[in-house]
Write an enzyme that holds these catalytic residues in place. Structure first.
Site: not given
Ligand SMILES: *[C@@H]1O[C@H](CO)[C@@H](O)[C@H](O)[C@H]1NC(C)=O
Ligand SMILES: *[C@@H]1O[C@H](CO)[C@@H](O)[C@H](O)[C@H]1NC(C)=O
Length: 300
Positions: A112, A114, A116
């Site tokens: 993953e 990310d 955010e």
């Protein structure tokens, strides 16, 4: 049947044609693409809206649910970019995520990448958190403040991903560089193709001032807006044999994309001096010794 491709007698142009057909990933360039062509809603269709012309997409969070979408296809390596305008006003507790991941569910073996966006009380700064997971393990958080208010205008958030580096960009400024040292079994996700996702949810147990600031539901719904999704990348076809035939002629795989350019290095140094507020590589309370990748030079 496939093995015929490799017989020496086959003329080169046929061999390369076959390679193109059988290659597990194909280079695609998508931009101005419609939502339906590229994405599916992951959850809560009712909290998803588009503008009349279909160019802007809105994800909302209310007390009942958030919302999320994902690409129909997986990609392995490329340039992934989207413009976002984040929830304005009092957005404490609300997280908007924009990320790439191997699986639809948070599988224990996922890779993953990310972005955010951690909301905040009115007038207090948003934080942008990035993270890298490999085979289900993360813990590689960095946090930055931004040099603008991300709730006022659309800004571009992009990921460059190849076998040499992963770079997180904000308006084409590299804010984080994550290098591959090329060693076997290192912590660099480069094997599994990933979907691109985005979602909005309530994370008031941790997001804002470590969970001290709670979501004020009187301010709901909280809405993040999206436009101009683009991909220059390798779209994965589930023909996992013949991996070695994958073309490496794409710009994002080429040598100039293995390193920051000189002007990107300057930008990155400025970010590092001014905007980083948390770096797992420097968190001695959390990790007895820095992770192996922390010693890699982002300028290499
Ligand atoms: C990935 O994680 C799973 C489960 O946590 C583990 O069983 C497996 O050995 C790991 N694979 C690699 C290549 O490290
Ligand atoms: C929210 O604002 C506070 C006060 O300015 C700041 O300390 C914090 O880092 C900001 N962001 C988050 C996500 O907590």
């Amino acid at each position: 049947m496939e093995s015929r491709v490799f017989q020496m007698a086959i003329p080169l142009f046929i061999a390369s044609l076959m390679a193109a057909i059988l290659s597990p990933s194909i280079a695609v360039s998508l931009s101005k693409a419609s939502f339906e062509d590229n994405f599916d809603i992951m959850f809560s269709e009712s909290n998803f809206k588009t503008s009349k012309d279909g160019e802007i997409w809105y994800l909302s969070l209310d007390k009942v649910t958030g919302c999320g979408f994902q690409t129909k296809h997986k990609y392995r390596f490329g340039w992934f970019s989207m413009k976002l305008k984040l929830v304005g006003g009092d957005s404490a507790g609300v997280v908007t995520a924009y990320y790439m991941c191997t699986d639809v569910d948070a599988s224990p073996t996922r890779d993953e990448l990310d972005f955010e966006f951690l909301g905040n009380r009115t007038g207090e700064p948003y934080l942008i958190q990035t993270n890298v997971y490999k085979n289900g393990t993360g813990g590689r958080e960095m946090r930055h403040v931004l040099w603008f208010d991300p709730t006022e205008e659309y800004h571009t958030y992009s990921v460059l991903w190849n076998d040499h580096q992963i770079v997180f960009f904000v308006d084409r400024v590299p804010i984080r560089v994550y290098k591959n040292n090329g060693k076997p079994n290192n912590f660099f996700p480069n094997e599994k193709p990933m979907y691109l996702f985005s979602s909005i949810w309530n994370a008031d147990d941790w997001a804002t001032r470590g969970g001290l600031e709670k979501t004020d539901w009187k301010k709901a719904p909280f809405v993040s807006s999206y436009k101009d999704f683009s991909v220059d990348g390798c779209q994965w076809k589930d023909l996992t044999l013949l991996v070695f035939l994958t073309t490496t002629k794409n710009w994002w795989d080429q040598k100039p994309s293995w390193h920051l350019t000189d002007s990107q290095k300057k930008d990155y140094a400025w970010v590092k001096r001014n905007l980083v507020i948390y770096d797992y590589c420097e968190d001695a309370e959390r990790y007895d010794a820095p992770m192996e990748e922390c010693s890699l030079n982002p300028f290499d």
